[in-house]
Design an enzyme around this catalytic site. Structure first.
Site, short mmCIF file in Angstrom:
data_model
loop_
_atom_site.label_atom_id
_atom_site.label_comp_id
_atom_site.label_asym_id
_atom_site.label_seq_id
_atom_site.Cartn_x
_atom_site.Cartn_y
_atom_site.Cartn_z
N ASP A 1 0.85 -1.19 0.00
CA ASP A 1 0.00 0.00 0.00
C ASP A 1 0.90 1.25 0.00
O ASP A 1 1.82 1.34 -0.80
CB ASP A 1 -0.96 -0.03 1.19
CG ASP A 1 -2.10 0.97 1.05
OD1 ASP A 1 -3.12 0.61 0.45
OD2 ASP A 1 -1.98 2.10 1.55
N TYR B 1 -2.98 11.01 0.79
CA TYR B 1 -3.51 10.89 -0.57
C TYR B 1 -3.45 12.23 -1.29
O TYR B 1 -3.09 12.30 -2.48
CB TYR B 1 -4.95 10.38 -0.54
CG TYR B 1 -5.05 8.92 -0.19
CD1 TYR B 1 -5.13 7.95 -1.18
CD2 TYR B 1 -5.02 8.50 1.14
CE1 TYR B 1 -5.20 6.61 -0.87
CE2 TYR B 1 -5.09 7.16 1.46
CZ TYR B 1 -5.18 6.21 0.45
OH TYR B 1 -5.24 4.87 0.77
N HIS C 1 -4.78 -7.86 0.57
CA HIS C 1 -4.09 -6.59 0.73
C HIS C 1 -3.35 -6.48 2.06
O HIS C 1 -2.31 -5.84 2.14
CB HIS C 1 -5.12 -5.46 0.62
CG HIS C 1 -4.53 -4.10 0.58
ND1 HIS C 1 -3.68 -3.66 -0.42
CD2 HIS C 1 -4.66 -3.04 1.43
CE1 HIS C 1 -3.33 -2.41 -0.20
NE2 HIS C 1 -3.90 -2.01 0.91
#
Length: 412
Positions: A182, A315, A378
């Site tokens: 990630d 982000y 994930h």
């Protein structure tokens, strides 16, 4: 060093009382008949978890267990006018001579919790085995867990990488290796770009890459042209398409207007629960999440030093330009080929968010280890810790392509 201090997680009683009040006042939306998971986290699941979090879950018991981990905090100063930050991390030294320093870097919606099943195993290989040993470090990234948050705009991938690198140097590890997925993928790749004389290898569990071209990767391009995709690679491309079409909307919001979403996550524990629980379900490989696991995961976000809204900012910061575009460490740049002697290991899981053909992922650098696992998603270190332990040990072990990458490491 003097300012590296043991850290004890201590949530005030008033914060626990506030959480309980907010959970008791929760308002829930209605739900379409037969919606299931197609529309997001199901109403019945969120209601059940809300009741459990309020009435049954024991944070003090979870807190006690978390405080059995080797928790520390220290102050890291990042260049560029940012204030010094107190950074939380786990650090378990190995008793094995010439153990390899390894930095584990989490992402969103993860935290240092992703390391709870491996922190004590990588430093201590089984007696009589040939497995390498590691000095293990797992950072809580700034804005996450019990690390502080910067107050100035522009704390992007390069700054996270600088924080991680300076932590390893402060711990006395002039040369080290990394493991990430990630955001940990992008951050560890940035470390390889910025500090190749220190970061000697990285292991990744997050597929990235593009179909190889004849101009940049002629050998891989030939292999790609003449070798049909395997059934697993075809399924992986389907998984990738599903993620981009059905499960990536969060990314657009968090990368464009994180503050707006942050009000919901900071004010409502139910909003936080629904927002993250959906990802725990959709992004794992049928992992049997218990209610206690989910509530601990959410509580670490809710009780975090900077608050849950701060975790979204990476982000925005990492997709906007704060410095010279020609030299900045962007997400796209971290996906490009990285040389500089930094060895690369890849582990592929069938329920990762992107599951790409091997010829694509090997365009990223000097790949010395690669394995496709039969299961996993994930949250690789948490879902399938036995896979991570095996893959990392094989990559750096006697027969691994990254053996002896850190100076002074002879046979194990």
């Amino acid at each position: 060093m003097a300012d590296i201090e043991p850290f004890t997680i201590t949530v005030p009683d008033s914060d626990l009382s506030d959480l309980n009040t907010r959970l008791s006042l929760a308002r829930f939306p209605d739900e379409l008949e037969g919606a299931a998971w197609d529309y997001g986290a199901p109403l019945a699941d969120v209601q059940r978890l809300t009741r459990y979090w309020k009435d049954t879950y024991n944070w003090r018991e979870a807190e006690k267990k978390l405080n059995e981990l080797p928790n520390y905090r220290t102050t890291i100063q990042v260049e560029g006018g940012f204030e010094p930050l107190k950074v939380h991390f786990l650090h378990q030294k190995s008793s094995v001579e010439n153990a390899i320093p390894l930095l584990f870097v989490h992402g969103w919606p993860g935290s240092f919790l992703e390391a709870v099943k491996i922190w004590d195993k990588l430093p201590s290989p089984d007696p009589g085995s040939d497995d390498p040993a590691f000095h293990f470090v797992a950072i809580s990234l700034p804005n996450y867990g019990f690390s502080e948050a910067p107050k100035k705009k522009g704390f992007a991938i390069a700054q996270y990488a600088e924080t991680c690198h300076k932590l390893m140097l402060k711990l006395g590890y002039n040369e080290y290796v990394t493991q990430g997925g990630d955001w940990g993928y992008y951050i560890t790749r940035a470390i390889s770009l910025l500090y190749p004389q220190h970061c000697k290898a990285t292991h990744l569990n997050f597929d990235q890459g593009e179909a190889p071209s004849f101009l940049t990767h002629p050998t891989l391009a030939v292999q790609h042209a003449i070798t049909p995709y395997t059934d697993a690679e075809k399924e992986g491309l389907k998984r990738t398409s599903w993620f981009l079409k059905e499960s990536s909307g969060y990314r657009a919001q968090q990368a464009t207007r994180p503050q707006t979403l942050g009000y919901a996550l900071a004010d409502s524990p139910v909003a936080l629960l629904a927002w993250i629980y959906e990802k725990l379900h959709d992004w794992s490989d049928s992992y049997p999440w218990t209610d206690d696991e989910v509530c601990t995961w959410m509580s670490v976000y809710w009780f975090s030093t900077a608050g849950p809204a701060a975790t979204l900012r990476i982000y925005y910061e990492s997709t906007h330009e704060w410095d010279n575009p020609a030299t900045r460490i962007s997400r796209d740049r971290t996906r490009e080929y990285i040389g500089g002697g930094v060895k690369l290991g890849l582990s592929h899981q069938p329920k990762e968010l992107r599951v790409l053909p091997s010829t694509w992922t090997r365009t990223q650098g000097d790949v010395v280890f690669e394995r496709s696992n039969p299961s996993g998603g994930h949250f690789y270190a948490y879902e399938r810790p036995e896979h991570l332990l095996r893959d990392v040990r094989d990559m750096f072990g006697k027969k691994g392509g990254a053996r002896n990458v850190v100076k002074g490491k002879s046979g194990y």
